[in-house]
Design an enzyme around this catalytic site. Structure first.
Site, PDB file in Angstrom:
ATOM      1  N   HIS A   1      82.248  74.219  50.524  1.00  0.00           N
ATOM      2  CA  HIS A   1      81.976  72.838  50.322  1.00  0.00           C
ATOM      3  C   HIS A   1      81.467  73.116  48.380  1.00  0.00           C
ATOM      4  O   HIS A   1      80.752  74.623  48.190  1.00  0.00           O
ATOM      5  CB  HIS A   1      80.131  72.503  51.454  1.00  0.00           C
TER       6      HIS A   1
ATOM      7  N   VAL B   1      76.780  77.387  55.816  1.00  0.00           N
ATOM      8  CA  VAL B   1      78.502  77.197  56.511  1.00  0.00           C
ATOM      9  C   VAL B   1      79.634  77.970  55.850  1.00  0.00           C
ATOM     10  O   VAL B   1      80.013  77.350  54.763  1.00  0.00           O
ATOM     11  CB  VAL B   1      77.511  75.487  55.866  1.00  0.00           C
TER      12      VAL B   1
ATOM     13  N   ASP C   1      72.784  65.930  51.689  1.00  0.00           N
ATOM     14  CA  ASP C   1      73.099  66.806  52.151  1.00  0.00           C
ATOM     15  C   ASP C   1      71.611  66.274  52.797  1.00  0.00           C
ATOM     16  O   ASP C   1      70.586  65.702  51.999  1.00  0.00           O
ATOM     17  CB  ASP C   1      72.567  68.094  51.321  1.00  0.00           C
TER      18      ASP C   1
END
Ligand code: 5GP
Length: 120
Positions: free
Chosen positions: A106, A102, A35
Protein backbone atom coordinates in the site's frame (compact mmCIF):
# COMPACT_ATOMS: atom_id res chain seq x y z
CA UNK A 1 0.40 -15.23 -5.43
CA UNK A 2 3.60 -14.95 -3.41
CA UNK A 3 3.41 -17.96 -1.05
CA UNK A 4 4.55 -15.78 1.85
CA UNK A 5 1.44 -13.60 1.44
CA UNK A 6 -0.82 -13.68 4.52
CA UNK A 7 -4.37 -14.04 3.18
CA UNK A 8 -5.75 -12.97 6.56
CA UNK A 9 -4.14 -9.52 6.70
CA UNK A 10 -6.61 -6.69 7.27
CA UNK A 11 -6.40 -5.28 3.73
CA UNK A 12 -7.11 -8.72 2.25
CA UNK A 13 -10.23 -8.77 4.45
CA UNK A 14 -11.21 -5.30 3.20
CA UNK A 15 -10.79 -6.53 -0.39
CA UNK A 16 -13.04 -9.50 0.37
CA UNK A 17 -15.58 -7.12 2.01
CA UNK A 18 -15.19 -8.95 5.33
CA UNK A 19 -14.13 -5.67 6.93
CA UNK A 20 -15.67 -2.30 5.94
CA UNK A 21 -13.69 0.66 4.66
CA UNK A 22 -14.39 4.22 3.64
CA UNK A 23 -13.83 3.81 -0.09
CA UNK A 24 -12.65 6.87 -1.97
CA UNK A 25 -12.14 5.46 -5.48
CA UNK A 26 -11.42 2.18 -7.22
CA UNK A 27 -10.70 0.70 -10.61
CA UNK A 28 -10.20 -2.80 -11.97
CA UNK A 29 -6.91 -3.41 -10.18
CA UNK A 30 -6.69 -0.97 -7.28
CA UNK A 31 -8.67 0.41 -4.35
CA UNK A 32 -8.29 3.71 -2.45
CA UNK A 33 -9.75 4.15 1.04
CA UNK A 34 -9.27 6.30 4.12
CA UNK A 35 -6.72 5.27 6.74
CA UNK A 36 -8.49 4.34 9.97
CA UNK A 37 -5.95 6.31 12.01
CA UNK A 38 -5.28 9.43 9.91
CA UNK A 39 -1.96 11.22 10.37
CA UNK A 40 -3.04 14.26 8.31
CA UNK A 41 -6.36 15.84 7.24
CA UNK A 42 -6.12 13.71 4.08
CA UNK A 43 -4.71 10.23 4.64
CA UNK A 44 -5.67 7.79 1.93
CA UNK A 45 -4.32 4.30 1.35
CA UNK A 46 -4.06 2.91 -2.16
CA UNK A 47 -3.70 -0.85 -2.58
CA UNK A 48 -3.60 -3.26 -5.51
CA UNK A 49 -6.48 -5.74 -5.58
CA UNK A 50 -4.15 -8.66 -6.17
CA UNK A 51 -1.96 -10.11 -3.43
CA UNK A 52 1.42 -8.37 -3.19
CA UNK A 53 3.26 -8.17 0.10
CA UNK A 54 5.17 -4.94 -0.37
CA UNK A 55 6.57 -2.45 -2.88
CA UNK A 56 9.32 -4.81 -4.03
CA UNK A 57 6.88 -7.69 -4.59
CA UNK A 58 4.49 -5.40 -6.49
CA UNK A 59 7.08 -3.72 -8.69
CA UNK A 60 8.75 -7.04 -9.47
CA UNK A 61 5.70 -9.21 -10.06
CA UNK A 62 2.66 -7.14 -11.00
CA UNK A 63 1.59 -6.97 -14.63
CA UNK A 64 1.92 -3.86 -16.73
CA UNK A 65 -1.85 -3.43 -16.53
CA UNK A 66 -1.77 -3.62 -12.73
CA UNK A 67 1.03 -1.06 -12.54
CA UNK A 68 -0.85 1.23 -14.88
CA UNK A 69 -4.13 0.92 -12.96
CA UNK A 70 -2.45 1.38 -9.59
CA UNK A 71 -0.63 4.60 -10.45
CA UNK A 72 -3.63 5.91 -12.39
CA UNK A 73 -5.73 5.51 -9.25
CA UNK A 74 -3.09 7.29 -7.14
CA UNK A 75 -3.28 10.15 -9.63
CA UNK A 76 -7.07 10.21 -9.45
CA UNK A 77 -6.95 10.40 -5.63
CA UNK A 78 -4.65 13.44 -5.97
CA UNK A 79 -7.21 15.00 -8.32
CA UNK A 80 -10.12 13.94 -6.10
CA UNK A 81 -8.64 15.96 -3.23
CA UNK A 82 -7.43 18.75 -5.56
CA UNK A 83 -3.93 18.71 -4.05
CA UNK A 84 -2.04 18.65 -7.36
CA UNK A 85 -0.63 22.12 -6.71
CA UNK A 86 -0.48 22.50 -2.92
CA UNK A 87 1.19 19.12 -2.62
CA UNK A 88 1.19 15.88 -0.68
CA UNK A 89 3.47 13.09 0.49
CA UNK A 90 3.45 9.47 -0.63
CA UNK A 91 4.98 6.90 1.70
CA UNK A 92 5.32 3.16 1.44
CA UNK A 93 6.66 1.17 4.37
CA UNK A 94 8.29 -2.18 3.74
CA UNK A 95 9.35 -4.94 6.09
CA UNK A 96 10.80 -4.59 9.56
CA UNK A 97 13.14 -1.75 8.65
CA UNK A 98 10.28 0.23 7.15
CA UNK A 99 7.94 -0.64 10.06
CA UNK A 100 5.30 -2.07 7.75
CA UNK A 101 2.30 -3.15 9.83
CA UNK A 102 -0.01 -4.54 7.14
CA UNK A 103 1.69 -7.03 4.79
CA UNK A 104 -0.30 -6.09 1.69
CA UNK A 105 1.42 -3.49 -0.51
CA UNK A 106 0.00 0.00 0.00
CA UNK A 107 0.96 3.60 -0.37
CA UNK A 108 -0.07 6.29 2.08
CA UNK A 109 -1.09 9.56 0.45
CA UNK A 110 -0.94 12.35 3.04
CA UNK A 111 -2.00 15.93 2.47
CA UNK A 112 -3.99 18.85 3.83
CA UNK A 113 -1.34 20.35 6.13
CA UNK A 114 2.38 21.01 6.07
CA UNK A 115 3.87 17.58 6.75
CA UNK A 116 7.22 18.81 8.06
CA UNK A 117 10.56 17.33 7.12
CA UNK A 118 10.60 13.78 5.93
CA UNK A 119 12.07 11.81 8.84
CA UNK A 120 12.27 12.70 12.51
P1 5GP B 1 1.84 0.44 7.45
O1 5GP B 1 2.47 0.64 8.80
O2 5GP B 1 1.68 -1.03 7.16
O3 5GP B 1 2.51 1.20 6.37
O4 5GP B 1 0.40 1.10 7.56
C1 5GP B 1 -0.76 0.40 7.79
C2 5GP B 1 -1.87 1.43 7.91
O5 5GP B 1 -3.10 0.75 7.89
C3 5GP B 1 -1.85 2.24 9.20
O6 5GP B 1 -1.72 3.63 8.88
C4 5GP B 1 -3.18 1.93 9.87
O7 5GP B 1 -3.77 3.04 10.49
C5 5GP B 1 -4.00 1.41 8.71
N1 5GP B 1 -5.01 0.44 9.10
C6 5GP B 1 -4.84 -0.63 9.91
N2 5GP B 1 -5.98 -1.32 10.04
C7 5GP B 1 -6.89 -0.69 9.26
C8 5GP B 1 -8.27 -0.94 8.99
O8 5GP B 1 -8.90 -1.87 9.46
N3 5GP B 1 -8.89 -0.05 8.15
C9 5GP B 1 -8.23 1.00 7.59
N4 5GP B 1 -8.94 1.80 6.79
N5 5GP B 1 -6.94 1.26 7.84
C10 5GP B 1 -6.27 0.43 8.68
Amino acid sequence: MNNLYDVNNIFAKILRSEVPCNKILENEHALAFSDINPQAPIHTLVIPKNSYINFYDFTKNASTKEHESFWKLVNEVIEHYKVEVEGFRIITNSGNTGNQDVPHFHIHLLAGKNLGKMIG
